[in-house]
Design a protein around this motif. Structure first.
Motif, mmCIF file in Angstrom:
data_model
loop_
_atom_site.group_PDB
_atom_site.id
_atom_site.type_symbol
_atom_site.label_atom_id
_atom_site.label_comp_id
_atom_site.label_asym_id
_atom_site.label_seq_id
_atom_site.Cartn_x
_atom_site.Cartn_y
_atom_site.Cartn_z
ATOM 1 N N LYS A 1 0.849 -1.201 0.000
ATOM 2 C CA LYS A 1 0.000 0.000 0.000
ATOM 3 C C LYS A 1 0.883 1.249 0.000
ATOM 4 C CE LYS A 1 -3.534 -2.095 3.018
ATOM 5 N NZ LYS A 1 -4.080 -2.075 4.396
ATOM 6 N N ILE A 2 0.426 2.290 -0.670
ATOM 7 C CA ILE A 2 1.167 3.564 -0.677
ATOM 8 C C ILE A 2 0.263 4.647 -0.096
ATOM 9 C CG2 ILE A 2 2.381 5.254 -2.093
ATOM 10 C CD1 ILE A 2 2.904 3.007 -4.135
ATOM 11 N N PHE A 3 0.668 5.182 1.050
ATOM 12 C CA PHE A 3 -0.158 6.142 1.781
ATOM 13 C C PHE A 3 0.329 7.576 1.634
ATOM 14 C CE2 PHE A 3 -0.717 2.234 4.331
ATOM 15 C CZ PHE A 3 -2.099 2.188 4.380
ATOM 16 N N ALA A 4 -0.622 8.505 1.607
ATOM 17 C CA ALA A 4 -0.301 9.911 1.837
ATOM 18 C C ALA A 4 -1.302 10.435 2.859
ATOM 19 C CB ALA A 4 -0.398 10.712 0.545
ATOM 20 N N THR A 5 -0.882 11.414 3.672
ATOM 21 C CA THR A 5 -1.820 12.009 4.625
ATOM 22 C C THR A 5 -2.576 13.145 3.940
ATOM 23 O OG1 THR A 5 -0.130 13.510 5.450
ATOM 24 C CG2 THR A 5 -0.429 11.473 6.664
ATOM 25 N N THR A 6 -3.899 13.166 4.149
ATOM 26 C CA THR A 6 -4.736 14.241 3.615
ATOM 27 C C THR A 6 -5.691 14.668 4.724
ATOM 28 O OG1 THR A 6 -6.491 12.762 2.899
ATOM 29 C CG2 THR A 6 -4.709 13.164 1.323
ATOM 30 N N LEU A 7 -6.458 15.722 4.464
ATOM 31 C CA LEU A 7 -7.420 16.179 5.467
ATOM 32 C C LEU A 7 -8.650 15.272 5.526
ATOM 33 C CD1 LEU A 7 -7.287 20.055 5.061
ATOM 34 C CD2 LEU A 7 -6.420 18.667 6.947
ATOM 35 N N SER A 8 -8.879 14.528 4.448
ATOM 36 C CA SER A 8 -10.141 13.792 4.346
ATOM 37 C C SER A 8 -9.991 12.273 4.346
ATOM 38 C CB SER A 8 -10.843 14.211 3.053
ATOM 39 O OG SER A 8 -9.981 13.925 1.962
ATOM 40 N N GLY A 9 -8.774 11.782 4.485
ATOM 41 C CA GLY A 9 -8.563 10.324 4.420
ATOM 42 C C GLY A 9 -9.159 9.595 5.627
ATOM 43 N N LYS A 10 -9.020 8.276 5.618
ATOM 44 C CA LYS A 10 -9.438 7.426 6.736
ATOM 45 C C LYS A 10 -8.488 7.675 7.907
ATOM 46 C CE LYS A 10 -10.118 2.423 7.505
ATOM 47 N NZ LYS A 10 -10.080 1.106 6.803
ATOM 48 N N LEU B 1 -1.953 -1.040 8.912
ATOM 49 C CA LEU B 1 -0.639 -0.628 8.409
ATOM 50 C C LEU B 1 0.371 -1.774 8.422
ATOM 51 C CD1 LEU B 1 -0.369 2.798 10.298
ATOM 52 C CD2 LEU B 1 -1.131 2.438 7.948
ATOM 53 N N LYS B 2 -0.117 -2.980 8.713
ATOM 54 C CA LYS B 2 0.814 -4.114 8.763
ATOM 55 C C LYS B 2 1.260 -4.520 7.363
ATOM 56 C CE LYS B 2 -1.385 -5.899 12.919
ATOM 57 N NZ LYS B 2 -2.566 -6.691 13.251
ATOM 58 N N GLY B 3 2.433 -5.114 7.292
ATOM 59 C CA GLY B 3 2.957 -5.581 6.019
ATOM 60 C C GLY B 3 3.566 -4.459 5.206
ATOM 61 N N PRO B 4 3.974 -4.757 3.956
ATOM 62 C CA PRO B 4 4.687 -3.773 3.140
ATOM 63 C C PRO B 4 3.877 -2.493 2.905
ATOM 64 C CG PRO B 4 4.868 -5.952 2.166
ATOM 65 C CD PRO B 4 3.871 -6.059 3.293
ATOM 66 N N VAL B 5 4.451 -1.380 3.294
ATOM 67 C CA VAL B 5 3.777 -0.084 3.236
ATOM 68 C C VAL B 5 4.783 0.983 2.831
ATOM 69 C CG1 VAL B 5 3.037 1.730 4.842
ATOM 70 C CG2 VAL B 5 1.849 -0.470 4.853
ATOM 71 N N ALA B 6 4.332 1.938 2.027
ATOM 72 C CA ALA B 6 5.134 3.140 1.778
ATOM 73 C C ALA B 6 4.333 4.357 2.220
ATOM 74 C CB ALA B 6 5.485 3.240 0.292
ATOM 75 N N PHE B 7 5.029 5.356 2.760
ATOM 76 C CA PHE B 7 4.402 6.632 3.102
ATOM 77 C C PHE B 7 5.060 7.727 2.260
ATOM 78 C CE2 PHE B 7 4.014 4.224 7.125
ATOM 79 C CZ PHE B 7 2.676 4.423 7.435
ATOM 80 N N ILE B 8 4.235 8.609 1.712
ATOM 81 C CA ILE B 8 4.786 9.784 1.014
ATOM 82 C C ILE B 8 4.445 11.033 1.823
ATOM 83 C CG2 ILE B 8 4.833 11.104 -1.139
ATOM 84 C CD1 ILE B 8 3.872 8.729 -2.666
ATOM 85 N N PHE B 9 5.451 11.842 2.125
ATOM 86 C CA PHE B 9 5.220 13.117 2.804
ATOM 87 C C PHE B 9 5.777 14.261 1.948
ATOM 88 C CE2 PHE B 9 4.886 10.099 6.202
ATOM 89 C CZ PHE B 9 3.827 10.603 6.953
#
Lengths: 258, 258
Positions: free
Chosen positions: B183-192, B199-207
């Motif tokens: 999964k590839i995550f970004a933080t937004t004002l409206s996300g979950k 968040l378990k397992g392979p994850v990427a975060f973009i900031f």
């Protein structure tokens, strides 16, 4: 609104703004400070109404802030050279405000209290206040040797937190903790993992100086020590990161783990 | 160990250290940088052995670092005036080292990947790397317009993270994310809410950048948007605080919620 174009360094408004920008003692004396940039000014105005004065770079515009101003607001326009001398940062945003330092009445609620001992980096202090306000901290106590709470740099880092979060400066931690009935946490290398600790209900966190941590006398005031787990040869986190992790773990436990 | 006392600004070692301190281009050219203070130098030496050279303020002492040095290490002693010209901060710690920039081989493990787009404040970047290393991030990709990874200020903020955490500069996010299967995550004002997301397992975060957030093209590369809940008129957190909260929530889910 009283509009005035100022082109002399001898002008009293120019001198006042310059001193507000530069001198913690002067800010304290006159109980005013400077806000840099539209976002901060808007955050202030939404909560408290018109600033005392607005300083604009020549040709700059009042934009979103105009609706908050009243007939007593001084609007001062400066040529770019003079403006840069009263602006807190090198790339000024073109709009500043002087404000009376607001005094927020602490609520009776004491579900999450933060004690900050000798946090000296203005960016760290601002960022901590921002996370504290966002995660619902009720009250912040600051020790004598923290960065100046109302300095333009701390305000900038706080991004409006100052206008929502009651903060008490030069606090005597020893007296205050005596009358606090909840758990009092400090982070240490050997404490219980924060993710195994119950953080629900009235809690205080004490965080110490960036380089030296918490004074040993202050450590005596705590009832529990907690630990943020760390891998790969890293011994500590940036204090603002550590505060944010602890506050949001409490937030998570109370809102998402019921 | 080759010991030398230097008292001239014309000396080649003085010039080299001054340029390492001041010029990102020079650091890149010679693939060297400067470490400021005993803690950072020790972190480096524990992992990679002797630095290329040690610079001491006159009368200063090698202390804990002495055991790591070998016969080729240059130990350079400078009078206080000259030392302050090669030291990255105003209150120099009295000991610096020049080192060859290490290249850490990324592991095959891709359980937690961090993408940093245009993080421009060196203190923020250092603090992010420190939290990333502490929470077990496997690899960090940096966009072209981040602060210089190997600048003394970023190293200082990282407190040794640079020596454990593989980082790749000037990365092409688009190419890399295509081959990433998690999964590839970004933080937004409206996300979950991040506290409801698995968040378990392979994850990427973009900031993204401190002021502007993530570019819209980069946002297209994400598969999920998440949100850090916030109260009381605060719209965003300091980027280093936000990164730390996200990384430690993943850490918590994997280590304390099994």
């Amino acid at each position: 609104m009283k509009h005035q174009v100022i082109s002399s360094r001898g002008n009293q408004h120019f001198k006042h703004l310059k001193k507000l920008n530069e001198s913690p003692r002067y800010r304290h004396e006159v109980q005013q400070t400077i806000l840099d940039g539209m976002h901060l000014i808007e955050s202030y105005a939404e909560r408290f109404g018109s600033p005392d004065s607005i300083a604009l770079i020549e040709g700059g515009n009042l934009d979103k802030i105009a609706s908050y101003l009243n007939e007593d607001t001084q609007v001062l326009e400066f040529p770019a050279g003079l403006f840069s001398e009263i602006a807190p940062v090198i790339s000024p945003t073109g709009i500043l405000a002087s404000i009376n330092i607001p005094h927020l009445e602490p609520s009776k609620k004491q579900n999450c209290i933060l004690f900050l001992e000798d946090i000296q980096d203005p960016g760290n202090l601002g960022s901590i206040l921002r996370s504290a306000s966002a995660s619902g901290v009720d009250l912040v106590y600051l020790s004598d040797h923290c960065a100046d709470l109302w300095s333009p740099k701390v305000l900038r880092g706080g991004q409006g937190a100052h206008f929502h979060l009651p903060c008490i400066e030069k606090a005597n931690f020893s007296d205050i903790t005596k009358s606090f009935t909840g758990k009092i946490f400090a982070t240490t290398l050997s404490g219980k993992s924060i993710f195994k600790e119950d953080l629900k209900g009235p809690v205080a966190f004490i965080f110490g100086n960036e380089g030296n941590g918490i004074h040993s006398e202050t450590m005596q005031l705590t009832s529990h020590s907690i630990h943020i787990p760390m891998e790969k040869g890293i011994e500590s986190l940036n204090v603002s990161a550590a505060v944010s992790i602890c506050l949001y773990e409490k937030y998570r436990q109370e809102h998402f783990n019921v």
